[in-house]
Write a protein that holds these residues in place. Structure first.
Motif, mmCIF file in Angstrom:
data_model
loop_
_atom_site.group_PDB
_atom_site.id
_atom_site.type_symbol
_atom_site.label_atom_id
_atom_site.label_comp_id
_atom_site.label_asym_id
_atom_site.label_seq_id
_atom_site.Cartn_x
_atom_site.Cartn_y
_atom_site.Cartn_z
ATOM 1 N N GLU A 191 0.254 -10.509 12.412
ATOM 2 C CA GLU A 191 0.836 -9.344 11.853
ATOM 3 C C GLU A 191 1.741 -9.849 10.571
ATOM 4 O O GLU A 191 2.549 -10.687 10.849
ATOM 5 N N MET A 192 1.382 -9.260 9.612
ATOM 6 C CA MET A 192 1.979 -9.463 8.231
ATOM 7 C C MET A 192 2.939 -8.402 7.790
ATOM 8 O O MET A 192 2.414 -7.323 7.817
ATOM 9 N N THR A 251 1.309 -2.110 -1.553
ATOM 10 C CA THR A 251 0.511 -2.928 -0.741
ATOM 11 C C THR A 251 1.603 -2.753 0.902
ATOM 12 O O THR A 251 2.681 -2.682 0.477
ATOM 13 N N GLY A 252 1.092 -2.794 1.796
ATOM 14 C CA GLY A 252 1.783 -2.770 2.887
ATOM 15 C C GLY A 252 1.536 -3.651 3.972
ATOM 16 O O GLY A 252 1.029 -4.862 3.756
ATOM 17 N N ASP A 253 1.830 -3.337 5.344
ATOM 18 C CA ASP A 253 1.784 -4.489 6.332
ATOM 19 C C ASP A 253 0.262 -4.544 6.801
ATOM 20 O O ASP A 253 -0.783 -3.731 6.490
ATOM 21 N N ILE A 254 -0.135 -5.761 7.491
ATOM 22 C CA ILE A 254 -1.679 -6.194 7.763
ATOM 23 C C ILE A 254 -1.570 -6.703 9.024
ATOM 24 O O ILE A 254 -0.445 -7.370 9.379
ATOM 25 N N ALA A 260 -9.577 -6.916 10.882
ATOM 26 C CA ALA A 260 -8.347 -6.608 10.024
ATOM 27 C C ALA A 260 -8.201 -5.091 10.087
ATOM 28 O O ALA A 260 -8.693 -4.300 9.888
ATOM 29 N N ARG A 261 -6.800 -4.842 10.136
ATOM 30 C CA ARG A 261 -6.192 -3.475 9.842
ATOM 31 C C ARG A 261 -5.014 -3.542 8.869
ATOM 32 O O ARG A 261 -4.479 -4.492 8.986
ATOM 33 N N ILE A 262 -4.887 -2.353 8.124
ATOM 34 C CA ILE A 262 -3.639 -2.158 7.520
ATOM 35 C C ILE A 262 -2.892 -0.750 7.830
ATOM 36 O O ILE A 262 -3.590 0.071 8.474
ATOM 37 N N PHE A 273 2.281 -10.340 1.391
ATOM 38 C CA PHE A 273 3.197 -10.126 2.507
ATOM 39 C C PHE A 273 4.413 -11.254 2.531
ATOM 40 O O PHE A 273 4.118 -12.174 1.646
ATOM 41 N N ARG A 274 5.318 -11.041 3.133
ATOM 42 C CA ARG A 274 6.500 -11.710 3.171
ATOM 43 C C ARG A 274 6.988 -12.556 4.397
ATOM 44 O O ARG A 274 7.417 -13.456 4.728
#
Length: 646
Positions: free
Chosen positions: A188-189, A226-229, A245-247, A344-345
């Motif tokens: 999870e990103m 952009t959001g979480d992945i 993959a899900r977002i 992502f961070r």
């Protein structure tokens, strides 16, 4: 051979199709074969492919993860067995955006997790994907079933070529304690700086949209944020059987047709949740395998749940996969038109109890930073001018070779080039550095500001060097110097030369802050690796007004009794120095003649034992040309040519 993998993919029309990976593959020159060795692929030496580590196989392929301290860690595992339960991580051994073997390396990380009883696990109960991290609960200490216990994880992202427009690939690896039964995990990103607070056993820094950051789109389906992945996978005792993959989105976003990817039809959540996505075009975009028996576990080895340390993985203990982020629409170049943005961070790896995406969560590793290139942090060596303008060098302290640094100032003055990791300025003012991750990004990644001030009422006396000497003992040259007006000094740079002409900096030593006018300093220089000859030293002294001056040059002879004569500068403009070594408390006579033998200058001096410098000044009126220097030391004569050129 590695186990074959069956992938169940959703195509753009939402019809189920099957695509089978029957052999190991290379993606962007990185081996996806459930093996950790560079220059080794599918069970054989194959020079050229990159991988996580290298166990000594020669070849052009490189390894990604920094292995600093591996030997020390293994020694501690033997001498202090309790160290086997302590986690650690290593980053990528190259700077972000470095091009190696024709691939652009973005980032990489290796993490060794707690195992056995620890607090980095989810409490038994209802912790699930799709919940806010604020609602997850963790125990003070709790064991984890071996099929859910994460031992190590690793992740690497690179582009398939040397440019920012080449396909973006993600590689993941995870090892679990158990090698039998069905096992399930998630990568999870996050976009935010989420972290696990061990003091409160809770997650902090999560996103604003039900604990996550949601992807947002305009009416035309373009990504505006952009959001979480999350990448979720499951594998049985025989093979990896499913990955998707899900977002994270608002449920209303499903009514929009995205331009970068297609909705897969599944959504887990309420107002916000995780929706699965598939590419716009057909074809395989995932690949993965599990390890065979006796697969090398890397330079850090592997620590099992029972605290035993093993050289190799057993069959199915390590799983590796790859994802084409560009094809999936998760490449910032594809979905935002900016390849230098960070997708992502932070990364968090979790295991769960069953095939359901919303099954109970078990173990976790992280969250850890990823895609976090150092943000420019700059400072000036002279932050304040005293009384009058001076010269200051401003430098990015954490500069990346692959980043572009551009400087501007609204009220100061930059001397020379304004592009690069450092600049020279000669006026007070505000200086701003803008960092682009690469010179073709076109957008600023980070900025920093340095302010240089002027105190017009400041009165500062220049520092004065009272003494400077060097003593050689046991191949250590100890330099000693004493200055007057110590409070006005800013720093000293000790410089060394092997020819008396070209000097390199050894160390910068800052003023001690003593209030007394006179202060003494010293610096030991280890010359063990220098077997013979003469070493020369000088000091560069910089005061708080930015003024720089140099000391005299001191020679140190490493061979007792060996006599040498050397000019410190040649060609000469107005003056030079003779550097003499190896004499025994005797008189030296120096004759300067032209090429015809006509005597022009004589210098007589008494030389103490050791090494000394003879100044030859007052040559500014001499004509350009070649001159002869003769030095008489006892019954020996040394001759040097001197060239005057202006």
């Amino acid at each position: 051979m590695k186990k074959a993998i069956l992938f169940v993919l959703l195509c753009g029309s939402a019809v189920l199709i099957q695509a089978q990976i029957t052999s190991p593959v290379k993606r962007a020159n990185f081996g996806v074969d459930a093996d950790l060795r560079a220059n080794f692929f599918d069970g054989f030496v194959e020079v050229g492919n990159d991988d996580w580590f290298n166990n000594g196989t020669a070849g052009s392929g490189t390894f990604i993860i920094d292995t600093t301290g591996a030997s020390w860690i293994l020694q501690q595992y033997t001498s202090t067995p309790s160290m086997r339960m302590i986690p650690f991580f290593r980053g990528m051994r190259y700077p972000q955006f470095t091009v190696v073997n024709n691939s652009m390396l973005i980032d990489g990380i290796f993490i060794r997790d707690h195992h056995g009883d620890d607090s980095t696990v989810f409490a038994a109960g209802s912790n699930k994907n799709g919940m806010s991290p604020a609602s997850w609960t963790c125990p003070v200490s709790q064991g984890v079933p071996d099929k859910n216990d994460i031992l190590d994880m690793m992740m690497h992202v690179r582009r398939a070529g040397p440019t920012i427009t080449d396909s973006l690939w993600m590689f993941g690896g995870v090892s679990l304690a158990s090698t039998t039964g069905n096992r399930y995990f998630d990568f999870e990103m996050y976009q935010t700086d989420i972290y696990f607070d061990r003091s409160t056993l809770s997650f902090k820094g999560y996103g604003p949209d039900a604990g996550h950051t949601s992807w947002q789109f305009d009416a035309a389906g373009n990504v505006t944020q952009t959001g979480d992945i999350i990448f979720t996978a499951e594998y049985s005792s025989s093979s990896l059987s499913f990955i998707e993959a899900r977002i994270w989105i608002h449920n209303s976003a499903q009514s929009i047709t995205p331009t970068a990817f297609t909705w897969g039809g599944a959504f887990e959540g309420a107002t916000y949740g995780y929706a699965n996505i598939v590419p716009k075009v057909s074809g395989t975009f995932y690949a993965g395998l599990q390890s065979t028996n006796n697969t090398w576990a890397g330079p850090f080895k592997v620590v099992l749940q029972d605290n035993s340390v093993e050289d190799n993985y057993t069959a199915r203990q390590f799983m590796e996969f790859s994802v084409n982020l560009s094809k999936l629409g998760l490449d910032p170049l594809v979905n935002m038109g900016d390849p230098c943005k960070m997708p992502f961070r932070k990364i968090l790896v979790k295991s769960r109890s069953s095939t359901s995406f919303n099954a109970e969560l078990k173990d976790f590793v992280g969250p850890f930073d990823f895609f976090r290139a150092p943000m420019a942090s700059a400072s000036a060596d002279v932050p304040m001018y005293c009384g009058t303008n001076g010269v200051s060098n401003i430098t990015v302290n954490n500069a990346l070779l692959t980043s572009l640094y551009t400087w501007t100032t609204p009220d100061g003055n930059i001397v020379g080039d304004s592009t690069g990791p450092s600049i020279t300025v000669d006026q007070p003012g505000t200086y701003i550095v803008s960092q682009e991750l690469m010179d073709s990004c076109g957008s600023s990644y980070a900025k920093d500001t340095v302010v240089i001030t002027l105190d017009p009422s400041c009165s500062l006396l220049s520092s004065e060097l009272l003494a400077f000497s060097a003593q050689l003992r046991d191949n250590i040259a100890k330099l000693n110097w004493t200055i007057n007006n110590n409070p006005s000094a800013f720093y000293f740079e000790v410089e060394r030369s092997y020819d008396g002409r070209n000097f390199t900096k050894l160390r910068r030593i800052y003023q001690t802050g003593e209030t007394s006018l006179t202060a003494s300093y010293s610096y030991p220089d280890d010359l063990q690796a220098v077997s013979k000859g003469v070493v020369y030293y000088r000091l560069k002294m910089v005061d708080k007004a930015g003024r720089a001056s140099y000391s005299k040059i001191i020679p140190v002879a490493l061979q007792e009794g060996r006599r040498t004569v050397l000019l410190s500068t040649n060609p000469v403009r107005s003056g030079t120095r003779l550097l003499l070594t190896g004499y025994q408390d005797e008189k030296a006579v120096v004759y300067l003649t032209d090429v015809t033998g006509r005597l022009l200058k004589t210098v007589t001096t008494r030389l103490l034992k050791g090494a000394a410098v003879v100044d030859l000044q007052g040559l500014n009126n001499w004509k350009n040309g070649t001159y002869i220097i003769q030095v008489i030391l006892g019954n020996e004569t040394f001759t040097e040519k001197m060239i005057i050129a202006r």
